[in-house]
Design a protein around this motif. Structure first.
Motif, PDB file in Angstrom:
ATOM      1  N   ALA A 136       0.829  -1.205   0.000  1.00 41.77           N
ATOM      2  CA  ALA A 136       0.000   0.000   0.000  1.00 41.77           C
ATOM      3  C   ALA A 136       0.865   1.258   0.000  1.00 41.77           C
ATOM      4  CB  ALA A 136      -0.923  -0.001   1.215  1.00 41.77           C
ATOM      5  N   PHE A 137       1.962   1.221   0.748  1.00 37.40           N
ATOM      6  CA  PHE A 137       2.869   2.372   0.780  1.00 37.40           C
ATOM      7  C   PHE A 137       3.449   2.637  -0.609  1.00 37.40           C
ATOM      8  CE2 PHE A 137       7.285   3.877   1.148  1.00 37.40           C
ATOM      9  CZ  PHE A 137       7.059   5.120   1.717  1.00 37.40           C
ATOM     10  N   ASP A 138       3.769   1.581  -1.342  1.00 35.33           N
ATOM     11  CA  ASP A 138       4.293   1.751  -2.708  1.00 35.33           C
ATOM     12  C   ASP A 138       3.272   2.435  -3.607  1.00 35.33           C
ATOM     13  OD1 ASP A 138       6.851   0.843  -2.399  1.00 35.33           O
ATOM     14  OD2 ASP A 138       6.417  -1.228  -2.969  1.00 35.33           O
ATOM     15  N   GLU A 139       1.995   2.080  -3.459  1.00 33.88           N
ATOM     16  CA  GLU A 139       0.942   2.731  -4.256  1.00 33.88           C
ATOM     17  C   GLU A 139       0.919   4.233  -3.963  1.00 33.88           C
ATOM     18  OE1 GLU A 139      -0.910   1.358  -6.506  1.00 33.88           O
ATOM     19  OE2 GLU A 139      -0.652  -0.795  -6.143  1.00 33.88           O
ATOM     20  N   VAL A 140       0.932   4.579  -2.685  1.00 33.30           N
ATOM     21  CA  VAL A 140       0.900   5.987  -2.292  1.00 33.30           C
ATOM     22  C   VAL A 140       2.161   6.702  -2.757  1.00 33.30           C
ATOM     23  CG1 VAL A 140       0.874   7.569  -0.327  1.00 33.30           C
ATOM     24  CG2 VAL A 140      -0.600   5.543  -0.326  1.00 33.30           C
ATOM     25  N   LEU A 141       3.299   6.061  -2.591  1.00 27.04           N
ATOM     26  CA  LEU A 141       4.578   6.675  -2.958  1.00 27.04           C
ATOM     27  C   LEU A 141       4.643   6.978  -4.449  1.00 27.04           C
ATOM     28  CD1 LEU A 141       7.505   7.495  -2.240  1.00 27.04           C
ATOM     29  CD2 LEU A 141       8.164   5.105  -2.643  1.00 27.04           C
ATOM     30  N   ASP A 142       4.266   5.994  -5.286  1.00 25.50           N
ATOM     31  CA  ASP A 142       4.332   6.206  -6.739  1.00 25.50           C
ATOM     32  C   ASP A 142       3.429   7.359  -7.167  1.00 25.50           C
ATOM     33  OD1 ASP A 142       6.112   4.156  -6.962  1.00 25.50           O
ATOM     34  OD2 ASP A 142       4.641   2.652  -7.577  1.00 25.50           O
ATOM     35  N   GLU A 143       2.231   7.407  -6.584  1.00 32.13           N
ATOM     36  CA  GLU A 143       1.297   8.473  -6.951  1.00 32.13           C
ATOM     37  C   GLU A 143       1.826   9.835  -6.517  1.00 32.13           C
ATOM     38  OE1 GLU A 143      -3.447   9.459  -6.351  1.00 32.13           O
ATOM     39  OE2 GLU A 143      -2.686   7.406  -6.217  1.00 32.13           O
ATOM     40  N   CYS A 144       2.395   9.908  -5.335  1.00 32.35           N
ATOM     41  CA  CYS A 144       2.940  11.180  -4.835  1.00 32.35           C
ATOM     42  C   CYS A 144       4.144  11.630  -5.658  1.00 32.35           C
ATOM     43  CB  CYS A 144       3.333  11.038  -3.369  1.00 32.35           C
ATOM     44  SG  CYS A 144       1.931  10.958  -2.231  1.00 32.35           S
ATOM     45  N   LEU A 145       5.010  10.700  -6.014  1.00 26.61           N
ATOM     46  CA  LEU A 145       6.196  11.063  -6.801  1.00 26.61           C
ATOM     47  C   LEU A 145       5.797  11.623  -8.152  1.00 26.61           C
ATOM     48  CD1 LEU A 145       8.610   8.078  -6.020  1.00 26.61           C
ATOM     49  CD2 LEU A 145       8.766  10.416  -5.166  1.00 26.61           C
ATOM     50  N   ASP A 146       4.831  10.982  -8.817  1.00 25.45           N
ATOM     51  CA  ASP A 146       4.403  11.457 -10.134  1.00 25.45           C
ATOM     52  C   ASP A 146       3.661  12.777 -10.051  1.00 25.45           C
ATOM     53  OD1 ASP A 146       5.510   9.435 -11.680  1.00 25.45           O
ATOM     54  OD2 ASP A 146       3.816   8.105 -11.354  1.00 25.45           O
ATOM     55  N   ALA A 147       3.015  13.047  -8.914  1.00 24.51           N
ATOM     56  CA  ALA A 147       2.291  14.313  -8.742  1.00 24.51           C
ATOM     57  C   ALA A 147       3.194  15.418  -8.209  1.00 24.51           C
ATOM     58  CB  ALA A 147       1.116  14.110  -7.797  1.00 24.51           C
ATOM     59  N   GLY A 148       4.467  15.093  -7.921  1.00 21.34           N
ATOM     60  CA  GLY A 148       5.381  16.109  -7.404  1.00 21.34           C
ATOM     61  C   GLY A 148       5.199  16.383  -5.922  1.00 21.34           C
ATOM     62  N   SER A 149       4.489  15.494  -5.194  1.00 27.91           N
ATOM     63  CA  SER A 149       4.283  15.686  -3.759  1.00 27.91           C
ATOM     64  C   SER A 149       5.475  15.148  -2.981  1.00 27.91           C
ATOM     65  CB  SER A 149       3.004  14.975  -3.304  1.00 27.91           C
ATOM     66  OG  SER A 149       1.869  15.543  -3.921  1.00 27.91           O
ATOM     67  N   ARG A 150       5.637  15.645  -1.753  1.00 25.13           N
ATOM     68  CA  ARG A 150       6.708  15.182  -0.858  1.00 25.13           C
ATOM     69  C   ARG A 150       6.062  14.672   0.427  1.00 25.13           C
ATOM     70  NH1 ARG A 150      10.814  19.653   0.032  1.00 25.13           N
ATOM     71  NH2 ARG A 150      12.273  17.938   0.354  1.00 25.13           N
ATOM     72  N   ILE A 151       6.644  13.616   1.002  1.00 28.88           N
ATOM     73  CA  ILE A 151       5.935  12.828   2.011  1.00 28.88           C
ATOM     74  C   ILE A 151       6.705  12.779   3.330  1.00 28.88           C
ATOM     75  CG2 ILE A 151       4.750  10.633   2.377  1.00 28.88           C
ATOM     76  CD1 ILE A 151       5.330   9.951  -0.546  1.00 28.88           C
ATOM     77  N   LEU A 152       5.962  12.921   4.433  1.00 27.76           N
ATOM     78  CA  LEU A 152       6.459  12.579   5.765  1.00 27.76           C
ATOM     79  C   LEU A 152       5.840  11.241   6.155  1.00 27.76           C
ATOM     80  CD1 LEU A 152       5.944  15.961   7.690  1.00 27.76           C
ATOM     81  CD2 LEU A 152       7.890  15.277   6.283  1.00 27.76           C
ATOM     82  N   VAL A 153       6.667  10.274   6.586  1.00 25.91           N
ATOM     83  CA  VAL A 153       6.181   8.960   6.999  1.00 25.91           C
ATOM     84  C   VAL A 153       6.468   8.797   8.485  1.00 25.91           C
ATOM     85  CG1 VAL A 153       6.263   6.480   6.608  1.00 25.91           C
ATOM     86  CG2 VAL A 153       6.670   8.041   4.707  1.00 25.91           C
ATOM     87  N   PHE A 154       5.411   8.668   9.300  1.00 31.96           N
ATOM     88  CA  PHE A 154       5.551   8.503  10.742  1.00 31.96           C
ATOM     89  C   PHE A 154       5.245   7.068  11.142  1.00 31.96           C
ATOM     90  CE2 PHE A 154       4.803  13.082  10.465  1.00 31.96           C
ATOM     91  CZ  PHE A 154       5.727  13.570  11.374  1.00 31.96           C
ATOM     92  N   SER A 155       6.024   6.544  12.073  1.00 32.17           N
ATOM     93  CA  SER A 155       5.757   5.222  12.646  1.00 32.17           C
ATOM     94  C   SER A 155       6.228   5.215  14.092  1.00 32.17           C
ATOM     95  CB  SER A 155       6.473   4.127  11.861  1.00 32.17           C
ATOM     96  OG  SER A 155       6.291   2.866  12.497  1.00 32.17           O
ATOM     97  N   SER A 156       5.506   4.447  14.920  1.00 35.70           N
ATOM     98  CA  SER A 156       5.935   4.313  16.317  1.00 35.70           C
ATOM     99  C   SER A 156       6.953   3.191  16.479  1.00 35.70           C
ATOM    100  CB  SER A 156       4.711   4.046  17.204  1.00 35.70           C
ATOM    101  OG  SER A 156       3.985   2.934  16.727  1.00 35.70           O
ATOM    102  N   PHE A 157       7.270   2.476  15.371  1.00 28.97           N
ATOM    103  CA  PHE A 157       8.230   1.382  15.416  1.00 28.97           C
ATOM    104  C   PHE A 157       9.472   1.753  14.604  1.00 28.97           C
ATOM    105  CE2 PHE A 157       4.026  -0.659  15.824  1.00 28.97           C
ATOM    106  CZ  PHE A 157       4.174  -1.204  17.085  1.00 28.97           C
ATOM    107  N   VAL A 158      10.601   1.896  15.273  1.00 31.88           N
ATOM    108  CA  VAL A 158      11.845   2.257  14.587  1.00 31.88           C
ATOM    109  C   VAL A 158      12.239   1.161  13.603  1.00 31.88           C
ATOM    110  CG1 VAL A 158      14.318   2.699  14.929  1.00 31.88           C
ATOM    111  CG2 VAL A 158      12.628   3.720  16.480  1.00 31.88           C
TER     112      VAL A 158
END
Length: 1013
Positions: free
Chosen positions: A851-873
């Motif tokens: 699912a993250f890959d789907e979001v990432l590919d769409e954001c990259l093609d749209a020129g968006s930049r992403i913050l990814v938060f997780s409680s697990f290092v």
């Protein structure tokens, strides 16, 4: 204008952008600021106006009976096709401005009561200035206003007598330096502005300049010409004109000195004559080859008459019409281009003076074989073949670009000559259209072919009729032939015909609009194509009222676009940016099709056949949940997993079937035997390779309607488009045929992209931002695959067993509760990524990573930049490895990071870094990351305040974009159960999942057990 008594809407920025879009609104603002709107009146529910568009006066009307699908009309090309045009929006802006002025009516009346100072008496006779030479003026030209900018050191500069001015020109909708005006463009200029142009030319040697150095007296003279006009600015305040007070500009005129007293007008001197005692003489006419100097010398007149008579006798036999040319041109102004002649010769006289402006025409005449005769200062061409070829190529240019005047002799001798122009005829035939385009209806096609093959740009028929093959129309026809046929190397033919499919109409209409001024398609053609050219002209789809109330305006337009394509048996790609609700719009279309119960164009009832949605496996659960939420009346079935149907009859009982691309490949035979009312492919990048099994299987399905959804722009390459349109409308786009030159191949690829554009609807957050919240929150449900599902179930059973064994062993409540916390943590890790617990678990089977890959590919093609938060290092470290393998740059921050601020600055300043991985504890507070516009919560934060706090790392002061917050949730797991309880027991969940307080948390053990059911 009196304001209407009936209430009118507020035509503010948000309303007008929603109505016509951001680009059209900005154009309307420029038109309004140029004072092009003559009037605006509101007669409920219709707004009417009058707009001077420079080239014509337009009459826009806006009917607001429905605020969602407003009816717009105008006398412009777009308005005649019922599009929302720039003139409608400019009229609305003007009307709103009038409303604002009305609010201050009392102030206006008070000012009106104050007597204005009497203007200084005008001199009896204004000084004569030379005409404007640098540009062409005309009432039908482009509206032009001169803007004057004064220096900040005006007082000091006036004392030195060296005031430097900056002059700009507001020409139509653009502002440019005064010396950059197009000398071939005709401009419409107010009388005061004409005076400014004349003064500038008189000071600059006959030219216009954008920078002037004037004395105080000269500046005063310039300002007197524009007294009262709001066109004078300080150069450092370009948006606020200086207000006139009593006929002067405060802070300006007091430094320019006293105005010079007008000198007494001197009587004009008597004309000087060469003869001291002139006697009345009989007026003589001089031959064309005698110069003015010879005419003006009395002692040479006799010689001139004798010389002229001999020369004229010699020429008259060869050119019997030359005398008519010489005489017929004398009645025209010497300031214009004058053309005389016949099919046998041409005589062109250029304007006197201002040689630079006519230099291009002089160069053209030389190149075409014209010869200048100094005796009469005319350019002559005496060759029938050259004359006809020249007229074929340049007759229209002489009229259009040089405003040439043609003598009566010329008009008489060439009145029977026809100039070719594109003739277009479109006839409807069985639901399709037969298009026929030709150069001339009166000339035999074979004659046209022979003439063009021999280099002749004209055809002479029996009886003396002549058809000139205008070069522009020939080029336009050839361009049309290439474009409509799709053949880059197609040879030119004088006639062209083609049978058009429905999907070809909008593309061909655009070409004809560009090439054939005034061409109008038949009504049936317009009804099919115009809505695709302007979504504002779409008819509303029959959406259920309850569903319609949920949709935003741009989403209603998206559904109307879908519905229009479906009814006309066309396909399309909804390419809205991520977060704008593509799934919602697709579900609205499906419900419309199913509930209406009829196929496209009144075909077989569609309610007898289900709709099919094909999406990545990670999105199947998301589609199911969105369907249950927004279209609960649809009977929906998930065809995915081990328990899927084996026979078509099972699936035919449902309204909507949802499956994955993998399942589609496996069950191609089963799904391929069914008839679908519509097939929708989500995440269209999964079929961009037309040779892939995904693309082949999807294309083989039988359906009335075909659509694709993707947030990824599809214009990456022609191959991508070919694959997508092979599914949508097979045969519409073509591969390059045979061997092509580089130029022909580039033309072909560009042409195919243009054809595809009409069937791609893309809206960005920026375009629809006025009606969107500044933060979009979206939950993304991920369905666990078989392997991860088994892993989760094993972990869950172990958790239940361990808690039961502890309770049975007599352990105290504190120990049991601590063990429950530990096991619950393991369940969360199994949802996020099983590799946290088992290093051998395959990465490809992790649902959230997919699912993250789907979001990432769409954001990259749209020129968006992403913050990814997780409680697990550990999860972040696994994501970092994944990004490295894919070759993506990223920043990383967890509790061990020392230079936190430096890394944040690097991300904010370096736009080439698309991803920032951040741990909950290290980056939840104290960071400013406005370089990103998308926030992904890789695992849910059960405390809503903490989650919002993380999102606000990007959504804070300094952010200029709409921020999208995406929450990834593993479906049918403890993550989803806690999400449901979040609103009800927020205080319990906060303690439950704050690991630092786990040992002391006051949470009932029964609450934990409920989560594990």
């Amino acid at each position: 204008m009196a304001l209407p008594s009936k209430p009118a809407p507020t035509f503010d920025r948000n309303f007008l952008i929603e109505l016509g879009g951001g680009i059209l609104f900005r154009q309307a603002e420029k038109l309004f600021e140029a004072h092009a709107v003559e009037s605006a009146e509101w007669e409920s529910p219709v707004l009417k106006g009058l707009v001077d568009g420079g080239d014509a006066v337009y009459t826009p009307e806006l009917n607001l009976r429905s605020t969602v699908f407003a009816e717009s009309s105008c006398s412009c090309l777009d308005g005649r096709r019922r599009k929302v045009c720039v003139h409608v929006l400019a009229t609305a802006l003007h009307y709103q401005a009038l409303k604002e002025e009305a609010k201050h009516a009392k102030v206006a009346e008070a000012l009106a009561a104050t007597p204005e100072p009497k203007p200084a008496p005008a001199p009896e006779k204004a000084p004569k200035l030379p005409r404007v030479r640098s540009i062409k003026l005309g009432a039908d030209g482009l509206l032009l206003r001169v803007l004057i900018f004064l220096p900040p050191n005006l007082e000091e500069a006036a004392g030195r007598g060296a005031i430097v001015l900056k002059l700009d020109a507001a020409a139509g909708r653009e502002i440019l330096p005064l010396n950059k005006l197009n000398p071939r463009q005709k401009y419409k200029v107010a009388p005061q502005q004409v005076a400014v142009l004349k003064l500038v030319e008189s000071w600059c040697g006959g030219k216009l300049s954008s920078l002037l150095q004037l004395t105080g007296a000269q500046l005063r003279q310039l300002l007197d010409a524009v007294r009262g006009e709001s066109i004078v600015y300080w150069v450092k305040k370009p948006n606020a004109p200086i207000d006139w007070v009593g006929g002067t500009l405060p802070g300006v005129h007091e430094f320019l000195g006293e105005p010079e007293l007008a000198k007494p007008e001197q009587p004009e001197p008597e004309p000087v004559t060469l003869d001291p005692k002139p006697e009345p003489v009989k007026k003589r006419s001089f031959p064309a080859n005698i110069s003015l100097r010879e005419k003006s010398k009395p002692n040479l007149r006799r010689i001139a008459e004798s010389k002229g008579a001999k020369l004229w006798q010699a020429r008259k036999a060869d050119y019997p019409v030359a005398s008519e040319a010489a005489a017929s041109m004398e009645n025209f102004s010497h300031k214009s281009v004058v053309v005389d002649g016949s099919p046998h010769y041409l005589a062109i006289r250029l304007p006197s003076g201002d040689t630079a402006s006519v230099q291009p025409l002089r160069t053209l005449l030389k190149a075409e074989g014209f010869m200048l005769e100094p005796s009469n200062r005319k350019w002559w061409l005496r060759d029938r073949h050259k004359v006809l070829n020249f007229l074929a190529g340049h007759w229209k240019a002489l009229e259009r670009d040089w405003q040439a005047e043609f003598t009566d002799n010329f008009k008489s001798k060439l009145q029977a000559v026809e100039v070719s122009a594109l003739r277009v005829e479109a006839k409807e035939d069985g639901g399709k259209f037969a298009l026929e385009v030709s150069l001339s209806q009166s000339t035999d096609e074979m004659e046209l072919r022979r003439a063009l093959a021999s280099g002749k740009n004209y055809v002479e028929a029996e009886g003396g009729a002549i058809t000139l093959l205008d070069r522009t129309s020939v080029e336009q026809l050839h361009q049309l032939e290439r474009s409509v046929s799709g053949q880059a190397d197609r040879p030119f033919t004088p006639t062209f015909s083609k049978r058009l499919e429905t999907q070809d109409l909008i593309d061909v209409e655009d070409l004809l609009d560009e090439l054939c001024e005034g061409w109008q398609p038949p009504q049936a053609w317009q009804s099919r194509s115009r809505a695709l050219k302007e979504v504002g002209a779409l008819e509303a789809a029959p959406i259920r009222p309850g569903f319609d109330a949920i949709l935003r305006t741009y989403q209603r337009i998206g559904v109307a676009w879908f519905w229009h394509l479906y009814r006309h048996q066309l396909g399309g790609i909804l390419a809205d940016e991520m977060g704008l609700g593509k799934t919602l719009q697709a579900l609205a279309l499906i419900e419309c099709i199913v509930t209406q119960g009829s196929g496209p164009s009144g075909g077989k009832p569609a309610a007898k056949r289900p709709a099919l949605v094909v999406c990545p496996a990670s999105l199947v659960e998301n589609w199911l949940r969105e369907t249950a939420r927004f279209t609960p009346n649809l009977k929906t079935h998930k065809h995915h997993g081990p328990k899927r149907a084996k026979e078509p009859v099972v699936l035919e009982e449902y309204d909507l079937i949802i499956t994955s691309y993998g399942t589609l490949r496996q069950d191609a035979e089963l799904l391929g035997t069914m008839d679908w009312c519509v097939v929708i492919g989500d995440e269209a990048q999964h079929i961009k390779n037309r040779r892939s099994q995904n693309a082949k299987t999807l294309t083989s399905l039988h359906a009335d309607g075909r659509f694709l959804l993707t947030g990824t722009p599809v214009e990456n390459s022609l191959d991508d488009l070919l694959s997508l349109f092979s599914f949508l409308m097979p045969g519409y786009l073509q591969k390059p045929a045979g061997k092509m030159s580089q130029d022909d191949k580039a033309w072909h690829n560009k042409r195919q992209a243009e054809r595809a554009a009409a069937y791609i609807l893309r809206r960005t957050k920026k375009e629809v931002a006025p009606e969107l919240p500044d933060k979009i929150e979206k939950t993304f449900f991920c369905e666990l695959g078989n392997k991860q599902q088994r892993f989760y179930q094993d972990t869950l059973e172990k958790t239940r067993r361990d808690i039961f064994n502890l309770e049975m062993s007599g352990a105290n409540a504190g120990r049991v509760q601590f063990a429950a916390f530990t096991e619950l943590l393991r369940l969360r890790q199994a949802c996020v990524d099983p590799r946290i617990l088992d290093e051998e678990f395959p990465a490809k089977d992790s649902a959230k990573l997919a699912a993250f890959d789907e979001v990432l590919d769409e954001c990259l093609d749209a020129g968006s930049r992403i913050l990814v938060f997780s409680s697990f290092v550990t999860a972040l470290q696994l994501l970092a490895e994944h990004l490295e393998q894919k070759g993506h740059k990223f920043c990383y921050l967890d509790g061990k990071t020392k230079n936190r601020l430096a890394i944040c600055d690097q991300f904010n300043e370096d736009e080439s870094i698309p991803v920032f991985l951040i741990s909950l504890k290290a980056g939840g507070t104290g960071l400013n990351l406005t370089g990103a516009d998308t926030v992904v919560h890789y695992d849910p934060w059960w405390n809503p305040a903490a989650e919002a706090q993380a999102t606000d790392r990007a959504h804070r002061i300094g952010q200029t974009k709409v921020v999208t917050s995406i929450k990834l949730i593993a479906a049918n797991t403890v993550e989803e159960k806690v999400l449901e309880l979040q609103a009800k027991k927020a205080e319990i969940l906060q303690e439950l999942f704050d690991e630092s307080k786990a040992a002391n948390a006051k949470v009932n053990l029964d609450d934990i057990k409920n989560l594990l059911k």
